[in-house]
Design an enzyme around this catalytic site. Structure first.
Site, short mmCIF file in Angstrom:
data_model
loop_
_atom_site.label_atom_id
_atom_site.label_comp_id
_atom_site.label_asym_id
_atom_site.label_seq_id
_atom_site.Cartn_x
_atom_site.Cartn_y
_atom_site.Cartn_z
N SER A 1 -5.74 -4.85 4.82
CA SER A 1 -4.65 -5.82 4.85
C SER A 1 -4.75 -6.69 6.11
O SER A 1 -5.75 -7.36 6.32
CB SER A 1 -3.32 -5.09 4.74
N ASP B 1 -2.75 -13.40 4.54
CA ASP B 1 -3.48 -12.36 5.24
C ASP B 1 -4.74 -12.03 4.43
O ASP B 1 -4.92 -12.56 3.33
CB ASP B 1 -2.59 -11.14 5.49
N ASP C 1 -5.80 -9.72 2.47
CA ASP C 1 -5.75 -9.23 1.09
C ASP C 1 -4.68 -9.93 0.25
O ASP C 1 -4.39 -9.54 -0.86
CB ASP C 1 -5.59 -7.71 1.04
N ASP D 1 -1.43 -10.43 0.10
CA ASP D 1 -0.12 -9.99 -0.37
C ASP D 1 1.01 -10.54 0.51
O ASP D 1 2.18 -10.44 0.16
CB ASP D 1 -0.03 -8.46 -0.47
#
Length: 454
Positions: free
Chosen positions: A102, A245, A247, A249
Site C-alpha cells: 500500500s 497511493d 495500490d 485504494d
C-alpha cells in the site's frame, strides 16, 4: 512459526524486503492462506500485485505456494487492490492475495489477505488462517497440485463498473472537459486512472506514471507529499489534482487553487455527492475529520464510527446499511461497487460533484467550517491504558466518549483520539480543532496521563 520483525495486522503481513520479508515468509503465508481459503472445496484464489520492484519475484513465489496446496490461481497481474477484491467477487473465488504494501515506503512489501466476499479477513478469520502456521499446512500430492490461469480483463471490468454507477452522469462530465492533473507515484494507478479520466472526457496532465515501483518521494498521498502535483495544478490551470497511493485504494486531492486540503476531504466530497442522490447512514473510522460528520449532519442522515482498519469500517457499513463510508486517509467505500476502498470510484465522484456544484471545489471548502488535525505518537507503556482512559474521561466530563477503539473524546467543534497502534509499539494521539493551537492543546492534555505510565 514466527518471523522476527514481521508486522502482522488485521489485513495482512508486511515487512522490509530482504529483512523480515523474505521469499520463505511469503511462501509460508501464501500457502497457509491457500489451504485455509480452500478448506471448503473452492480452490480458486485470485492473485494481483502493485508496482513494487519485488512484486514480480513475490508473485512467482505466491503462485508456487498456492499450487503446492492445490489451489487454482487466477492471476490478474498488476492491478489496484480494489480490482483484486472485485475479481474475487467476479470469479466467486475462495479468496484473493494482494501483493502490495500500500502506502509504505519503497523498501517494503506485503501480502493482503482477501476473503471470499471480497473483504479483507476479519481478526477472527486471520487468526484461524495463521493457526495453520502452528498446526501445519496440508500440502497437495503430485496428482492434486494446483494450476495457474490468467485473467487479463479484471481492470477493464473494474473500469466499466465505475462508469456504470447509477448517479454518475457520464455525459455531463464529458461535456465539461475538465482539466485534471494526475500523480500515480509510479504505482499501479497508471493501469486504470488515465483510462478512467479519458473515458470521462478529461484533459489529463499526468506525472510519475511509470509503474516501476521506484518511488521518488514518500508514496503516502498526504498533503506534504503532493508538492509536485500542486505545482502541476497551478502550471496547467487544472480544475483538480488527483493523487493515488501505490495500490490505488486511497485518493488525495489538490484543489483548483493549488492547495491540498487534506485527505479527509476526499471522503467528505464523496459523501456529499452520493447523499444528494440517496440518503442513508455514513460510516468512518474514529480517526477521521469532522468534515465528514458535518456532511452527514447537513443532509440529516445517521453518522456512525467504526474501529480503525478497512475491514472494520466495511463490516460496520454492512451492518448499518450505509450509503457511503470509508476512512479519512482518502479511502472511499461505496457499497454499490463493493465494500472496499476504491480510488477510481473516489475520482469519479469528485468529477460528478464538480458538475453538480457548478463552482470550484476550493469555493466549496471555503464555505464550510475548517479544522486542523494534529497527529502525535508516544512509546506504548507496559501498563494497560485503562488508567489513561479513565483519567482523561475524568478530566473532560463534558466530552462524549467512544471506547470501541481506544478512547475518542468529542465536543461540538473538536475531538481527540488515543489508540494503541496495531502494527507498531506506540500509542497514536490524534486531535482536531478549529485551530492548530487548540488541536495541539488537546494533544498536550491527552499526553499527560499517558506520559505518567511510560
Amino acid at each position: 512459526m514466527g518471523f522476527d520483525g514481521l508486522m502482522v495486522s488485521v489485513s495482512g503481513v508486511r515487512g522490509r524486503v530482504g529483512e523480515a520479508l523474505t521469499p520463505e515468509v511469503i511462501a509460508t503465508y501464501a500457502a497457509a492462506f491457500g489451504a485455509w481459503a480452500s478448506r471448503d472445496g473452492n480452490r480458486r484464489v485470485v492473485v494481483g500485485r502493485d508496482s513494487r520492484v519485488s512484486g514480480p519475484m513475490f508473485t512467482r513465489i505466491v503462485h508456487g505456494a498456492l499450487e503446492s496446496v492445490g489451489c487454482t490461481v487466477i492471476d490478474i497481474g498488476m492491478a489496484p487492490t480494489p480490482t483484486i477484491q472485485l475479481a474475487v467477487e467476479h470469479h466467486h473465488a475462495a479468496g484473493g492475495l494482494g501483493i502490495t504494501a500500500s502506502h509504505n515506503p519503497i523498501e517494503w512489501n506485503a501480502l493482503k489477505f482477501i476473503g471470499p466476499s471480497g473483504l479483507f479477513l476479519s481478526a477472527a478469520e486471520g487468526a484461524e488462517m495463521r493457526g495453520l502456521l502452528e498446526t501445519g499446512i496440508p500440502r497437495a500430492t503430485w496428482d492434486q497440485l494446483g494450476t495457474i490461469e490468467v485473467d487479463a480483463e479484471a481492470v477493464a471490468r473494474h473500469l466499466a463498473q465505475v462508469l456504470a454507477l447509477p448517479w454518475l452522469d457520464v455525459d455531463a462530465i464529458r461535456a465539461r472537459r475538465f482539466r485534471v492533473a494526475l500523480d500515480c507515484c509510479h504505482g499501479a494507478g497508471s493501469v486504470i486512472m488515465p483510462q478512467l479520466l479519458t473515458e470521462l472526457g478529461c484533459e489529463v496532465y499526468a506525472i510519475n506514471m511509470e509503474p516501476d515501483g521506484k518511488f521518488h518521494r514518500p508514496p503516502e498521498p498526504v498533503a506534504e507529499n503532493l508538492g509536485e502535483l500542486a505545482a502541476l495544478v497551478r502550471a496547467t490551470k487544472a480544475d483538480i489534482g488527483l493523487a493515488t497511493d501505490p495500490d490505488v485504494d486511497r485518493l488525495a486531492l489538490v484543489l483548483d487553487d493549488g492547495v491540498a486540503p487534506g485527505e479527509d476531504y476526499t471522503l467528505a466530497f464523496a459523501a456529499r455527492t452520493v447523499l444528494k442522490h440517496r440518503r442513508g447512514p455514513v460510516v468512518t473510522n474514529l480517526s477521521t475529520s469532522k468534515v465528514v460528520s458535518d456532511v452527514a449532519a447537513e443532509f440529516g442522515v445517521p453518522f456512525q464510527f467504526a474501529k480503525v482498519g478497512e475491514v472494520n469500517v466495511a463490516l460496520t457499513m454492512r451492518d448499518a446499511g450505509a450509503t457511503i463510508g470509508g476512512e479519512g486517509n482518502g479511502g472511499v467505500i461505496l457499497p454499490e461497487m463493493h465494500l472496499g476502498r476504491d480510488a477510481p470510484v473516489g475520482a469519479a465522484l469528485m468529477l460528478q460533484l464538480m458538475v453538480e456544484e457548478g463552482r470550484p471545489l476550493s469555493a466549496l471548502v471555503a464555505a464550510k467550517p475548517r479544522y486542523v488535525i494534529v497527529k502525535d505518537k508516544l512509546d506504548r507503556p507496559d501498563a494497560p491504558l485503562d488508567a489513561v482512559y479513565e483519567a482523561l474521561r475524568a478530566a473532560f466530563p463534558d466530552a462524549s466518549a467512544d471506547t470501541q477503539d481506544g478512547l475518542r473524546l468529542d465536543w461540538p467543534d473538536r475531538w481527540v483520539h488515543l489508540r494503541p497502534s496495531g502494527t507498531e509499539p506506540i500509542v497514536r494521539v490524534i486531535a482536531e480543532a478549529p485551530s492548530d493551537a487548540e488541536a495541539r492543546q488537546l494533544i498536550t492534555q491527552a499526553r499527560e496521563p499517558l506520559a505518567a505510565l511510560v
